[in-house]
Scaffold this motif. Structure first.
Motif, PDB file in Angstrom:
ATOM      1  N   LYS A   1     105.515  28.683  23.371  1.00 28.45           N
ATOM      2  CA  LYS A   1     103.940  28.565  22.964  1.00 28.45           C
ATOM      3  C   LYS A   1     103.415  27.385  23.470  1.00 28.45           C
ATOM      4  O   LYS A   1     102.167  26.958  23.516  1.00 28.45           O
ATOM      5  CB  LYS A   1     104.393  27.952  20.947  1.00 28.45           C
ATOM      6  CG  LYS A   1     105.062  29.849  20.423  1.00 28.45           C
ATOM      7  CD  LYS A   1     105.191  29.203  18.760  1.00 28.45           C
ATOM      8  CE  LYS A   1     105.481  30.971  18.394  1.00 28.45           C
ATOM      9  NZ  LYS A   1     105.273  30.191  16.766  1.00 28.45           N
ATOM     10  N   ALA A   2     103.823  25.973  23.512  1.00 29.69           N
ATOM     11  CA  ALA A   2     103.418  24.599  23.950  1.00 29.69           C
ATOM     12  C   ALA A   2     102.904  25.373  25.234  1.00 29.69           C
ATOM     13  O   ALA A   2     101.645  24.857  25.588  1.00 29.69           O
ATOM     14  CB  ALA A   2     103.952  24.258  24.360  1.00 29.69           C
ATOM     15  N   LEU A   3     103.512  26.443  26.040  1.00 32.84           N
ATOM     16  CA  LEU A   3     103.235  26.223  27.578  1.00 32.84           C
ATOM     17  C   LEU A   3     102.341  27.512  27.656  1.00 32.84           C
ATOM     18  O   LEU A   3     100.737  27.578  28.569  1.00 32.84           O
ATOM     19  CB  LEU A   3     104.037  27.153  28.956  1.00 32.84           C
ATOM     20  CG  LEU A   3     105.478  26.149  28.696  1.00 32.84           C
ATOM     21  CD1 LEU A   3     106.566  26.866  29.108  1.00 32.84           C
ATOM     22  CD2 LEU A   3     105.479  24.858  28.914  1.00 32.84           C
ATOM     23  N   PHE A   4     101.886  28.629  27.051  1.00 37.81           N
ATOM     24  CA  PHE A   4     101.170  29.695  26.870  1.00 37.81           C
ATOM     25  C   PHE A   4      99.121  28.051  26.308  1.00 37.81           C
ATOM     26  O   PHE A   4      98.681  29.263  26.942  1.00 37.81           O
ATOM     27  CB  PHE A   4     101.170  30.851  25.517  1.00 37.81           C
ATOM     28  CG  PHE A   4     102.130  31.372  26.265  1.00 37.81           C
ATOM     29  CD1 PHE A   4     102.345  31.883  27.252  1.00 37.81           C
ATOM     30  CD2 PHE A   4     103.100  32.016  25.037  1.00 37.81           C
ATOM     31  CE1 PHE A   4     103.675  32.370  27.802  1.00 37.81           C
ATOM     32  CE2 PHE A   4     103.952  32.721  25.230  1.00 37.81           C
ATOM     33  CZ  PHE A   4     104.273  32.728  26.993  1.00 37.81           C
TER      34      PHE A   4
ATOM     35  N   VAL B   1      97.830  27.086  38.468  1.00 41.84           N
ATOM     36  CA  VAL B   1      98.725  26.487  36.886  1.00 41.84           C
ATOM     37  C   VAL B   1      98.975  26.671  35.933  1.00 41.84           C
ATOM     38  O   VAL B   1     100.101  27.713  35.891  1.00 41.84           O
ATOM     39  CB  VAL B   1      97.984  25.265  37.253  1.00 41.84           C
ATOM     40  CG1 VAL B   1      99.133  24.121  36.008  1.00 41.84           C
ATOM     41  CG2 VAL B   1      98.220  24.447  38.657  1.00 41.84           C
ATOM     42  N   ALA B   2      97.923  28.298  35.237  1.00 39.36           N
ATOM     43  CA  ALA B   2      97.558  28.967  34.557  1.00 39.36           C
ATOM     44  C   ALA B   2      98.508  29.397  35.021  1.00 39.36           C
ATOM     45  O   ALA B   2      99.707  30.238  33.821  1.00 39.36           O
ATOM     46  CB  ALA B   2      96.566  29.069  34.395  1.00 39.36           C
ATOM     47  N   ALA B   3      98.803  30.123  35.985  1.00 45.31           N
ATOM     48  CA  ALA B   3      99.397  32.072  35.939  1.00 45.31           C
ATOM     49  C   ALA B   3     101.051  31.630  35.752  1.00 45.31           C
ATOM     50  O   ALA B   3     101.447  32.002  35.247  1.00 45.31           O
ATOM     51  CB  ALA B   3      98.979  32.752  37.058  1.00 45.31           C
ATOM     52  N   ALA B   4     101.235  30.373  36.475  1.00 45.01           N
ATOM     53  CA  ALA B   4     102.406  29.401  36.445  1.00 45.01           C
ATOM     54  C   ALA B   4     103.162  29.142  35.565  1.00 45.01           C
ATOM     55  O   ALA B   4     104.614  29.679  35.060  1.00 45.01           O
ATOM     56  CB  ALA B   4     103.046  28.757  37.676  1.00 45.01           C
ATOM     57  N   LEU B   5     102.226  28.397  34.109  1.00 44.73           N
ATOM     58  CA  LEU B   5     102.916  28.569  33.019  1.00 44.73           C
ATOM     59  C   LEU B   5     102.687  29.853  31.904  1.00 44.73           C
ATOM     60  O   LEU B   5     104.001  29.858  31.359  1.00 44.73           O
ATOM     61  CB  LEU B   5     101.613  27.522  32.079  1.00 44.73           C
ATOM     62  CG  LEU B   5     101.360  25.990  32.726  1.00 44.73           C
ATOM     63  CD1 LEU B   5     100.561  25.051  32.111  1.00 44.73           C
ATOM     64  CD2 LEU B   5     102.979  25.237  32.934  1.00 44.73           C
ATOM     65  N   ILE B   6     102.544  30.361  32.181  1.00 45.66           N
ATOM     66  CA  ILE B   6     102.679  32.311  31.687  1.00 45.66           C
ATOM     67  C   ILE B   6     103.719  32.841  32.229  1.00 45.66           C
ATOM     68  O   ILE B   6     104.520  32.926  31.285  1.00 45.66           O
ATOM     69  CB  ILE B   6     101.437  32.593  31.758  1.00 45.66           C
ATOM     70  CG1 ILE B   6      99.368  32.617  31.301  1.00 45.66           C
ATOM     71  CG2 ILE B   6     101.597  34.036  31.283  1.00 45.66           C
ATOM     72  CD1 ILE B   6      98.963  33.222  31.241  1.00 45.66           C
ATOM     73  N   VAL B   7     104.016  32.629  33.444  1.00 43.75           N
ATOM     74  CA  VAL B   7     105.426  33.377  33.756  1.00 43.75           C
ATOM     75  C   VAL B   7     106.182  32.818  33.447  1.00 43.75           C
ATOM     76  O   VAL B   7     107.395  33.487  32.987  1.00 43.75           O
ATOM     77  CB  VAL B   7     105.273  32.929  35.682  1.00 43.75           C
ATOM     78  CG1 VAL B   7     106.865  33.689  35.702  1.00 43.75           C
ATOM     79  CG2 VAL B   7     103.943  34.052  36.231  1.00 43.75           C
ATOM     80  N   LEU B   8     105.904  31.074  33.092  1.00 40.73           N
ATOM     81  CA  LEU B   8     107.165  30.503  32.635  1.00 40.73           C
ATOM     82  C   LEU B   8     107.433  30.025  31.516  1.00 40.73           C
ATOM     83  O   LEU B   8     109.375  31.032  30.890  1.00 40.73           O
ATOM     84  CB  LEU B   8     106.657  29.011  33.632  1.00 40.73           C
ATOM     85  CG  LEU B   8     108.516  27.689  32.545  1.00 40.73           C
ATOM     86  CD1 LEU B   8     109.689  28.330  32.907  1.00 40.73           C
ATOM     87  CD2 LEU B   8     107.594  26.225  33.359  1.00 40.73           C
ATOM     88  N   GLY B   9     106.383  30.422  30.595  1.00 42.97           N
ATOM     89  CA  GLY B   9     106.588  30.693  29.112  1.00 42.97           C
ATOM     90  C   GLY B   9     107.353  32.445  29.140  1.00 42.97           C
ATOM     91  O   GLY B   9     108.162  32.279  28.335  1.00 42.97           O
ATOM     92  N   VAL B  10     106.818  33.200  29.320  1.00 47.52           N
ATOM     93  CA  VAL B  10     107.020  34.280  29.368  1.00 47.52           C
ATOM     94  C   VAL B  10     108.806  34.373  28.851  1.00 47.52           C
ATOM     95  O   VAL B  10     110.103  35.255  29.019  1.00 47.52           O
ATOM     96  CB  VAL B  10     106.764  35.842  29.996  1.00 47.52           C
ATOM     97  CG1 VAL B  10     107.950  36.938  30.155  1.00 47.52           C
ATOM     98  CG2 VAL B  10     105.282  35.631  29.715  1.00 47.52           C
ATOM     99  N   THR B  11     109.295  33.877  30.876  1.00 44.72           N
ATOM    100  CA  THR B  11     110.503  34.379  31.216  1.00 44.72           C
ATOM    101  C   THR B  11     111.658  32.980  30.264  1.00 44.72           C
ATOM    102  O   THR B  11     112.408  33.443  29.426  1.00 44.72           O
ATOM    103  CB  THR B  11     110.261  33.036  32.286  1.00 44.72           C
ATOM    104  OG1 THR B  11     110.117  34.095  33.838  1.00 44.72           O
ATOM    105  CG2 THR B  11     112.477  33.426  33.021  1.00 44.72           C
ATOM    106  N   LEU B  12     110.584  32.183  29.794  1.00 47.68           N
ATOM    107  CA  LEU B  12     111.585  31.219  28.730  1.00 47.68           C
ATOM    108  C   LEU B  12     112.012  31.534  27.650  1.00 47.68           C
ATOM    109  O   LEU B  12     112.907  32.130  26.523  1.00 47.68           O
ATOM    110  CB  LEU B  12     110.952  29.562  28.478  1.00 47.68           C
ATOM    111  CG  LEU B  12     111.355  28.614  29.507  1.00 47.68           C
ATOM    112  CD1 LEU B  12     110.491  27.535  29.070  1.00 47.68           C
ATOM    113  CD2 LEU B  12     112.438  28.600  29.963  1.00 47.68           C
ATOM    114  N   GLN B  13     110.821  32.770  26.839  1.00 44.75           N
ATOM    115  CA  GLN B  13     110.671  33.372  25.804  1.00 44.75           C
ATOM    116  C   GLN B  13     112.107  34.538  25.904  1.00 44.75           C
ATOM    117  O   GLN B  13     112.634  34.684  24.550  1.00 44.75           O
ATOM    118  CB  GLN B  13     109.883  33.811  25.240  1.00 44.75           C
ATOM    119  CG  GLN B  13     109.192  34.566  24.021  1.00 44.75           C
ATOM    120  CD  GLN B  13     107.980  34.807  24.327  1.00 44.75           C
ATOM    121  OE1 GLN B  13     106.957  35.554  25.127  1.00 44.75           O
ATOM    122  NE2 GLN B  13     106.745  34.322  22.544  1.00 44.75           N
TER     123      GLN B  13
END
Length: 689
Positions: free
Chosen positions: A278-281, A303-315
């Motif tokens: 959630k923090a990444l999103f 950078v925003a796209a990278a954070l969204i991809v990382l957040g989805v993967t972690l979720q």
């Protein structure tokens, strides 16, 4: 081969260290060729990078306990390089290829830019990193020293409870001492780095001014050429020196700011920074919003796209791991339930338990300021010191079936005492005088049954000024636990506890233990004697004397009551000490000779020991008269003590302990020489009312 070389280096490490330090000092005096200076500068950079890596990968600050000494050594080494480089710059106008090329590469021949970059590096190191590390080291050292007594008591408590052995206790104490020494040394070593930053600024100006004078006056260079040449060399030398210094300062800050000793820095950062998708999103959303407001779109969107991809993967990984862990937990639970030996855990009964209502949980929650667990550790130490009895571990648990403010003290699963306290109030005891000016909830002090009130914190000072005794809720509970332990110690004492006490005594007097056990008395018989002593709150701390006395009389009798009386006579001075006044006088109540003889004639033996077969009417009159005498003695301010014949003593105590638990019953044999006995009352049958 490498192992052999490593072993040889370790065997001669002290000589290598001594020669290295001497060489550093010699470098300040002896001129060095430019080629050797290049090698030494390379070693300085290497040591700084290696120190930073060790600080990053260390899981515990004590893994890098050599850091304070290393800081001093590297700082001294760096200063000696400064002196050697300054000598070459001023004498030869050249200080090696590294300084020359470093200055040209970093500042690109622009001395003004180089000077500004150098000052920024020094300010970063001095004001930000070194200042912060110094403050953290100072605070860590102070808090570590303040926490040492509590940690030592915790180790002693675990050792007394049998949770750790003596070697583990020594290792823990050593670790605590090393931690205190480390942070104390770090507090001092950060001053070296701070002084190095100040010295770098001073050396910079000295080199520039000295080089300018040397170039113009001694080498005949034009003013601008001299200024450019020596400023370039000086700034290059300063940058070569300050970048390793910055790495060392960073290493110091990383070590002293470590709060988690379970993992290294990299694992710690990754786990904590990227564990909340959630923090990444939300962060990605903020970057997109900034791009829409007019900031450059490309870098922000990337950078925003990278954070969204990382957040989805972690979720996805988090959900998958939760499912896997739940399934594994269910399988483990099923497997554990199938194991027949786990049923045995249900048969365990704790020696002592403390159950708390949910409103009292804060008393044991350290995060909410609760210190009850620390108080229990102190209680166990106090009982061990006073009674010589090691209290088993007291299990503290919550019980939702209790009233919110209620607590229950249990021994071997049976309730012994209970009461209610208000965790956020104070108990005020007036000593018999009521005071309506202080509002509160009437109650009874649980340990001694005194009249009291629960008052709000705002009335505490007023109650104390009015002469009331005011205590907080944890103290009330701790006092109640202490009194329960003292009263029921004879019941808590187990055979295993006796074995522990006997083994401790054997380390001091092995001959006595070998003579007594098991030839004369068994461990169970010794347990009953010790229980008889604890039942009357007689300390069993002097186990060697107790065992010696039992060995003296065990051949003549196996009657445990008589053996108890012999032990009491041996411990007479300890028993009498708290009862004596300042003038060594002992106020006592005596028995009329006729009633004492009547009691003596009524003592009957049985397979469970002796008992008093006194006529019920006679016993009733005796208790009435004895109660009346005890009340008179208490009103005079004396501790109620009655003396009688040794054979009568233990039977009289058993008859009176329920109705008059505060009455001390002594035998004539316990009145040692030097004690002035003062008769303040007599109990006889003709005083019945």
């Amino acid at each position: 081969m490498s192992t052999m070389v490593k072993r040889r280096l370790l065997n001669h490490s002290d000589i290598i260290a001594a020669l290295g330090l001497v060489s550093i000092v010699v470098m300040m005096v002896v001129p060095l060729p430019a080629g050797i200076l290049d090698i030494l500068i390379t070693l300085n950079i290497t040591a700084s990078v290696l120190t930073l890596m060790l600080a990053i990968f260390a899981q515990d600050p004590l893994e890098f306990s050599a850091l304070p000494s290393l800081l001093l050594t590297l700082t001294l080494f760096r200063l000696s390089l400064n002196i050697s480089a300054t000598r070459l710059i001023l004498l030869d106008g050249h200080a090696g290829q590294i300084i020359q090329q470093f200055g040209e590469f970093v500042i690109r021949g622009n001395t003004v830019v180089g000077f500004i970059i150098f000052l920024i590096l020094v300010l970063i190191q001095f004001i930000v990193i070194t200042k912060g590390a110094e403050r953290v080291s100072e605070v860590a050292a102070r808090f570590t020293l303040d926490a040492m007594p509590g940690k030592q008591m915790s180790i002693d408590a675990d050792l007394n409870a049998g949770m750790i052995n003596e070697q583990q206790a020594r290792d823990r104490r050593k670790a605590i001492q090393q931690e205190a020494d480390f942070y104390g040394a770090m507090d001092g070593s950060t001053k070296f780095v701070k002084g190095d930053a100040i010295a770098a600024i001073i050396i910079l100006f000295i080199n520039i001014i000295g080089g300018f004078i040397t170039g113009v006056l001694m080498q005949g260079l034009p003013l601008l050429d001299a200024l450019h040449k020596y400023t370039l060399l000086t700034i290059g030398e300063g940058l070569v020196s300050q970048i390793p210094a910055l790495l060392i300062s960073t290493s110091t800050g990383l070590v002293v700011t470590r709060a988690d000793s379970e993992t290294n820095l990299g694992e710690n950062l990754v786990k904590q920074l990227f564990r909340k998708p959630k923090a990444l999103f939300i962060t990605a959303g903020v970057l997109i919003l900034l791009a829409l407001l007019g900031l450059p779109i490309l870098p922000l969107f990337m950078v925003a796209a990278a954070l969204i991809v990382l957040g989805v993967t972690l979720q996805r990984k988090t959900k998958k791991s939760v499912v896997v862990e739940s399934a594994a937990a269910r399988e483990t639970e099923i497997e554990e339930s199938k194991k027949p030996e786990n049923v045995l855990n249900l048969l365990n009964v704790d020696h002592m338990e403390l159950e708390l209502g949910y409103a009292l949980i804060a008393l044991v929650d350290v995060q909410q300021g609760g210190d009850l667990l620390d108080r229990i550790v102190l209680i166990r130490r106090q009982i061990a010191s006073e009674l010589g009895f090691i209290v088993p571990v007291i299990r503290v648990r919550d019980n939702m079936n209790l009233q919110p403010n209620q607590y229950v003290i249990k021994i071997r699963g049976a309730e012994i005492a209970s009461s209610e306290i208000l965790a956020d109030h104070y108990m005020a005891m007036s000593g018999g005088m009521d005071d309506d000016e202080i509002p509160g909830t009437p109650t009874k002090e649980p340990s001694f049954g005194l009249d009291a009130k629960w008052i709000n914190a705002m009335y505490r000072e007023q109650a104390e000024l009015n002469g009331w005794m005011v205590v907080d809720a944890p103290t009330v509970l701790a006092t109640h636990i202490t009194e329960v332990i003292k009263t029921q110690a004879w019941e808590i004492l187990s055979r295993q506890d006796v074995k522990t006490l006997v083994d401790h005594a054997k380390s001091q007097a092995p001959a006595v233990v070998d003579e007594l056990i098991p030839e004369m008395l068994s461990l169970g018989q010794i347990q009953k004697v010790l229980a008889n002593l604890l039942r009357e709150r007689v300390s069993i701390k002097d186990m060697v004397l107790i065992l010696e006395t039992l060995a003296d009389f065990a051949n003549s009798t196996k009657d445990l009551d008589r053996l108890t009386e012999h032990v009491r006579q041996a411990l007479a001075r300890q028993i009498l000490q708290p009862l004596l006044g300042k003038d060594k006088s002992l106020p006592v109540i005596t028995l009329d000779p006729q009633i004492e003889q009547q009691i003596l004639d009524s003592i009957q033996p049985s397979e469970y020991g002796t008992y008093l077969a006194l006529d019920p009417k006679v016993l009733h009159v005796l208790m009435q008269n004895l109660t009346a005498e005890v009340e008179k003695v208490v009103l005079k301010g004396y501790t109620p003590v009655i003396v009688c014949a040794p054979v009568v003593r233990i039977n009289l105590k058993r008859v009176t302990e329920r109705q008059l638990p505060q009455l001390m019953v002594l035998s004539y044999n316990e009145l040692v020489q030097g004690v002035q006995v003062q008769a303040v009352g007599m109990v006889g049958m003709n005083r019945a009312s």
